[in-house]
Design a protein around this motif. Sequence first.
Motif, short mmCIF file in Angstrom:
data_model
loop_
_atom_site.label_atom_id
_atom_site.label_comp_id
_atom_site.label_asym_id
_atom_site.label_seq_id
_atom_site.Cartn_x
_atom_site.Cartn_y
_atom_site.Cartn_z
N THR A 1 -11.81 -35.43 -116.10
CA THR A 1 -12.11 -36.54 -117.00
C THR A 1 -13.49 -36.33 -117.60
O THR A 1 -14.38 -35.75 -116.97
CB THR A 1 -12.10 -37.89 -116.27
N PRO A 2 -13.70 -36.77 -118.83
CA PRO A 2 -15.03 -36.68 -119.42
C PRO A 2 -15.98 -37.68 -118.76
O PRO A 2 -15.55 -38.53 -117.97
CB PRO A 2 -14.79 -37.05 -120.89
N LEU A 3 -17.22 -37.55 -119.07
CA LEU A 3 -18.20 -38.54 -118.59
C LEU A 3 -17.96 -39.83 -119.36
O LEU A 3 -18.12 -39.89 -120.58
CB LEU A 3 -19.62 -38.02 -118.81
N ARG A 4 -17.55 -40.88 -118.65
CA ARG A 4 -17.15 -42.12 -119.31
C ARG A 4 -18.24 -43.18 -119.34
O ARG A 4 -18.24 -44.06 -120.21
CB ARG A 4 -15.91 -42.71 -118.61
N LEU A 5 -19.17 -43.12 -118.37
CA LEU A 5 -20.14 -44.19 -118.25
C LEU A 5 -21.46 -43.67 -117.70
O LEU A 5 -21.47 -42.87 -116.76
CB LEU A 5 -19.61 -45.30 -117.34
#
Length: 264
Positions: free
Chosen positions: A15-19
């Motif tokens: 997953t990408p960096l979301r937060l």
Amino acid sequence: MSRLIDKEPPYEPETPLRLVVAGLSRTGTAFVPGLQELGYTPWHMCEPIDNPSRMYNQWTEAMKCRFFGDGRPYDRQDFDKLRGPYDALLDIPACLFWDEFQELYPETKIILTTRSAESWFKSIHNTIIPWLEKPLLNILQHFDNKRLGPEMRMVKMAYKVICKNNYHSHRTKERYSQHNERVRKGVAPERFLEMRLGDGWEPLCKFLGVPVPDKPYPRVNNTNEFNQGAGEADTAMLISLFKPWLAVIVPVVLAAVWFFLLGR
């Protein structure tokens, strides 16, 4: 110049960096259980990890490269290798890279956790700063390259960025306020949320676009919990550091006692 991060194999996160939580330590950044409840995999400075020296040393290197010109600054591939499976980053030193993260990861949202400068200053002097200034730990850090040494170097480097390690100067409060103002002005409104202690689930869940959990908002890592956790970690570190020596010292002492008794 060769960097530590260059020795890491390529890594493709699921997953990408979301937060990214851009608030400095002691502003309510320790809501890891809350983000886990919302489906995130957050990393916080106190997160238990299998190889802390690796991550701490690389965060220290990232700060040296970015803020002190000691090497090529980390790019997205470098930060992917550093963060690994974590899709939310909280606390120091990650919060210091908020501006880079929002450029490198266009899908990332930014939360700024805040409190008054006076209460923040008081909080760090009841928790983090006494830990950094413990004489025994400042000696033992040179003998422990697994956790204590890398962790103290990382935290001290972060506070070098924040306040030039002038922990007790009241100008540190100004640096705190300046950091918050830079974040407020530097993030687009649709990607930004400012949270204060006690705001609870509603603004967080609305910002992240997730349902509000049917359970109380987690309240963790207050001053007592921080100091208790730090004390337990220090005790575990001391035991692991001196345990190999006990295997040598105890037999010697027993042999000396036995010799003394026989000699009599």
